[in-house]
Design a protein around this motif. Structure first.
Motif, PDB file in Angstrom:
ATOM      1  N   VAL A 227       0.909  -1.276  -0.037  1.00 52.53           N
ATOM      2  CA  VAL A 227      -0.036   0.172  -0.039  1.00 52.53           C
ATOM      3  C   VAL A 227       1.354   1.194   0.064  1.00 52.53           C
ATOM      4  O   VAL A 227       0.400   1.632  -1.145  1.00 52.53           O
ATOM      5  N   ASP A 228       1.431   1.104   1.070  1.00 50.87           N
ATOM      6  CA  ASP A 228       3.223   2.243   1.082  1.00 50.87           C
ATOM      7  C   ASP A 228       3.477   2.974  -0.087  1.00 50.87           C
ATOM      8  O   ASP A 228       4.000   3.865  -0.998  1.00 50.87           O
ATOM      9  N   LEU A 229       3.242   1.638  -0.835  1.00 46.51           N
ATOM     10  CA  LEU A 229       4.636   1.580  -2.388  1.00 46.51           C
ATOM     11  C   LEU A 229       3.597   1.996  -3.433  1.00 46.51           C
ATOM     12  O   LEU A 229       3.995   3.006  -3.923  1.00 46.51           O
ATOM     13  N   SER A 230       2.386   1.502  -3.537  1.00 42.40           N
ATOM     14  CA  SER A 230       1.697   2.050  -4.574  1.00 42.40           C
ATOM     15  C   SER A 230       0.960   3.113  -4.170  1.00 42.40           C
ATOM     16  O   SER A 230       0.720   4.055  -5.722  1.00 42.40           O
ATOM     17  N   ILE A 231       1.239   4.424  -3.422  1.00 44.34           N
ATOM     18  CA  ILE A 231       0.770   5.371  -3.130  1.00 44.34           C
ATOM     19  C   ILE A 231       1.813   6.348  -4.114  1.00 44.34           C
ATOM     20  O   ILE A 231       1.884   7.094  -4.318  1.00 44.34           O
ATOM     21  N   GLU A 232       3.094   6.180  -3.623  1.00 42.52           N
ATOM     22  CA  GLU A 232       4.238   6.527  -4.159  1.00 42.52           C
ATOM     23  C   GLU A 232       4.305   6.682  -5.712  1.00 42.52           C
ATOM     24  O   GLU A 232       4.401   6.930  -6.527  1.00 42.52           O
ATOM     25  N   LEU A 233       3.676   5.128  -6.247  1.00 42.15           N
ATOM     26  CA  LEU A 233       4.208   4.979  -7.370  1.00 42.15           C
ATOM     27  C   LEU A 233       2.242   5.461  -8.306  1.00 42.15           C
ATOM     28  O   LEU A 233       3.012   5.745  -9.629  1.00 42.15           O
ATOM     29  N   GLU A 234       2.206   6.131  -7.615  1.00 41.12           N
ATOM     30  CA  GLU A 234       1.021   6.081  -8.184  1.00 41.12           C
ATOM     31  C   GLU A 234       0.765   8.195  -8.888  1.00 41.12           C
ATOM     32  O   GLU A 234       0.554   8.471  -9.912  1.00 41.12           O
ATOM     33  N   LYS A 235       1.968   8.284  -8.073  1.00 36.34           N
ATOM     34  CA  LYS A 235       2.473   9.920  -8.816  1.00 36.34           C
ATOM     35  C   LYS A 235       2.892   9.651 -10.831  1.00 36.34           C
ATOM     36  O   LYS A 235       2.956  10.032 -11.369  1.00 36.34           O
ATOM     37  N   LEU A 236       3.255   8.314 -11.174  1.00 37.12           N
ATOM     38  CA  LEU A 236       3.104   7.995 -12.137  1.00 37.12           C
ATOM     39  C   LEU A 236       2.629   6.654 -12.672  1.00 37.12           C
ATOM     40  O   LEU A 236       2.866   7.600 -14.086  1.00 37.12           O
ATOM     41  N   GLY A 237       1.799   6.409 -12.702  1.00 40.24           N
ATOM     42  CA  GLY A 237       0.873   5.880 -13.661  1.00 40.24           C
ATOM     43  C   GLY A 237      -0.486   5.111 -12.410  1.00 40.24           C
ATOM     44  O   GLY A 237      -0.619   6.047 -10.790  1.00 40.24           O
ATOM     45  N   GLY A 238      -1.336   4.742 -13.410  1.00 40.90           N
ATOM     46  CA  GLY A 238      -2.356   4.222 -13.012  1.00 40.90           C
ATOM     47  C   GLY A 238      -1.854   2.751 -12.151  1.00 40.90           C
ATOM     48  O   GLY A 238      -1.212   2.418 -12.218  1.00 40.90           O
ATOM     49  N   TRP A 239      -2.638   1.907 -10.986  1.00 40.26           N
ATOM     50  CA  TRP A 239      -2.606   0.949 -10.016  1.00 40.26           C
ATOM     51  C   TRP A 239      -3.773  -0.040 -10.504  1.00 40.26           C
ATOM     52  O   TRP A 239      -4.787   0.859  -9.953  1.00 40.26           O
ATOM     53  N   ILE A 240      -3.035  -0.881 -10.455  1.00 43.56           N
ATOM     54  CA  ILE A 240      -4.018  -1.784 -10.668  1.00 43.56           C
ATOM     55  C   ILE A 240      -3.700  -2.814  -9.528  1.00 43.56           C
ATOM     56  O   ILE A 240      -2.708  -3.682  -8.966  1.00 43.56           O
ATOM     57  N   SER A 241      -4.874  -2.946  -8.575  1.00 37.95           N
ATOM     58  CA  SER A 241      -4.191  -3.998  -6.572  1.00 37.95           C
ATOM     59  C   SER A 241      -4.186  -4.870  -7.645  1.00 37.95           C
ATOM     60  O   SER A 241      -5.000  -5.903  -7.564  1.00 37.95           O
ATOM     61  N   GLU A 242      -3.645  -5.872  -6.372  1.00 37.32           N
ATOM     62  CA  GLU A 242      -3.085  -7.772  -6.243  1.00 37.32           C
ATOM     63  C   GLU A 242      -4.689  -8.490  -5.808  1.00 37.32           C
ATOM     64  O   GLU A 242      -5.089  -9.087  -7.397  1.00 37.32           O
ATOM     65  N   ARG A 243      -6.125  -7.979  -5.779  1.00 34.73           N
ATOM     66  CA  ARG A 243      -7.069  -8.233  -5.372  1.00 34.73           C
ATOM     67  C   ARG A 243      -7.731  -7.931  -6.894  1.00 34.73           C
ATOM     68  O   ARG A 243      -8.528  -8.985  -6.994  1.00 34.73           O
ATOM     69  N   GLU A 244      -7.988  -6.479  -7.243  1.00 30.33           N
ATOM     70  CA  GLU A 244      -8.151  -6.715  -8.963  1.00 30.33           C
ATOM     71  C   GLU A 244      -7.963  -7.878  -9.870  1.00 30.33           C
ATOM     72  O   GLU A 244      -8.474  -7.806 -10.865  1.00 30.33           O
ATOM     73  N   LEU A 245      -6.692  -7.531  -9.835  1.00 30.42           N
ATOM     74  CA  LEU A 245      -5.731  -8.858 -10.567  1.00 30.42           C
ATOM     75  C   LEU A 245      -6.615  -9.847 -10.377  1.00 30.42           C
ATOM     76  O   LEU A 245      -6.396 -10.766 -11.778  1.00 30.42           O
ATOM     77  N   ARG A 246      -6.669 -10.299  -9.082  1.00 32.72           N
ATOM     78  CA  ARG A 246      -6.971 -12.350  -8.408  1.00 32.72           C
ATOM     79  C   ARG A 246      -8.505 -12.178  -8.731  1.00 32.72           C
ATOM     80  O   ARG A 246      -8.676 -13.254  -9.257  1.00 32.72           O
ATOM     81  N   LYS A 247      -9.067 -11.190  -9.522  1.00 30.90           N
ATOM     82  CA  LYS A 247     -10.428 -11.347  -9.580  1.00 30.90           C
ATOM     83  C   LYS A 247     -10.924 -11.706 -10.893  1.00 30.90           C
ATOM     84  O   LYS A 247     -10.222 -11.856 -12.438  1.00 30.90           O
ATOM     85  N   GLY A 248     -11.657 -13.207 -11.594  1.00 25.90           N
ATOM     86  CA  GLY A 248     -11.488 -14.066 -12.508  1.00 25.90           C
ATOM     87  C   GLY A 248     -10.736 -14.805 -12.256  1.00 25.90           C
ATOM     88  O   GLY A 248     -10.583 -15.776 -13.507  1.00 25.90           O
ATOM     89  N   HIS A 249      -8.995 -15.241 -11.838  1.00 27.71           N
ATOM     90  CA  HIS A 249      -8.378 -15.907 -11.908  1.00 27.71           C
ATOM     91  C   HIS A 249      -8.437 -16.883 -10.898  1.00 27.71           C
ATOM     92  O   HIS A 249      -8.923 -16.681 -10.059  1.00 27.71           O
TER      93      HIS A 249
END
Length: 215
Positions: free
Chosen positions: A98-120
């Motif tokens: 979560v900490d890292l995602s907040i920083e990286l979202e300054k560069l672009g969009g973020w897809i979380s692991e939970r969203e990636l797992r949906k449908g898998h």
């Protein structure tokens, strides 16, 4: 009961991330820490969120309830028992992501692991998150502990055969983990390795942009 657009945003984000701290809500939504606590308490009082402080000397975390999921319109499931989410290893790893995602979202969009797992399938391999930058997907891996070579090789083989990601960025906790990952990916130019502590620096995302442009 009065719920605001920002409340909905917070509930959606928390359920995307799995669970978060008040400090992370403060940073993500650019509100003071006292304001964050007030909002989170109100959402807990209205049974949209569940608060847990399971580990001594660790911050409490907030999880979305079924009621919170419904009112926010989230399509991601919530656990019957929030304790299912609060395994100690998962706890530390989730908050680091979560900490890292907040920083990286300054560069672009973020897809979380939970969203990636949906449908898998449950045991299907996915990254800890994906940064969508310049219309390209970058797989993000966070390593807090030293994994066996077998486990590292399994993940690397997955990325070698995966065409979904432009690059893979590993963020590691220690020098030992850095060296272990480096040995497994030494000839793979699409894999980058960074220290997690770098991401906490104020100039990290700026320097990351410069490094990417110069390559």
């Amino acid at each position: 009961m009065q719920i605001t657009d920002r409340d909905i945003e917070i509930l959606l984000w928390i359920n995307r991330m799995r669970f978060v701290t008040a400090k992370q809500v403060s940073k993500k939504f650019k509100i003071g820490i006292k304001s964050a606590y007030r909002v989170l308490k109100r959402l807990c009082d209205d049974r949209f969120l569940y608060h847990s402080r399971s580990y001594m000397f660790e911050p409490g975390v907030y999880l979305c309830t079924k009621r919170g999921k419904r009112i926010s319109g989230s399509t991601l499931w919530v656990p019957e028992r929030p304790s299912e989410y609060l395994d100690k290893a998962l706890y530390k790893h989730t908050l680091a992501v979560v900490d890292l995602s907040i920083e990286l979202e300054k560069l672009g969009g973020w897809i979380s692991e939970r969203e990636l797992r949906k449908g898998h399938k449950f045991n299907e391999m996915v990254p800890d998150g994906v940064l969508v930058k310049d219309n390209k997907k970058v797989a993000i891996e966070v390593e807090l502990t030293l994994k066996s070579n077998k486990r590292l090789d399994k993940k690397i083989e997955y990325y070698k055969g995966c065409i979904d990601y432009y690059e893979v960025w590993y963020f590691v906790e220690s020098e030992a983990i850095f060296e272990a990952v480096k040995k497994r990916v030494y000839n793979l130019l699409f894999v980058k390795i960074y220290y997690l502590k770098e991401a906490k620096g104020t100039d990290f995302t700026f320097s990351l942009c410069l490094n990417q442009k110069s390559e």
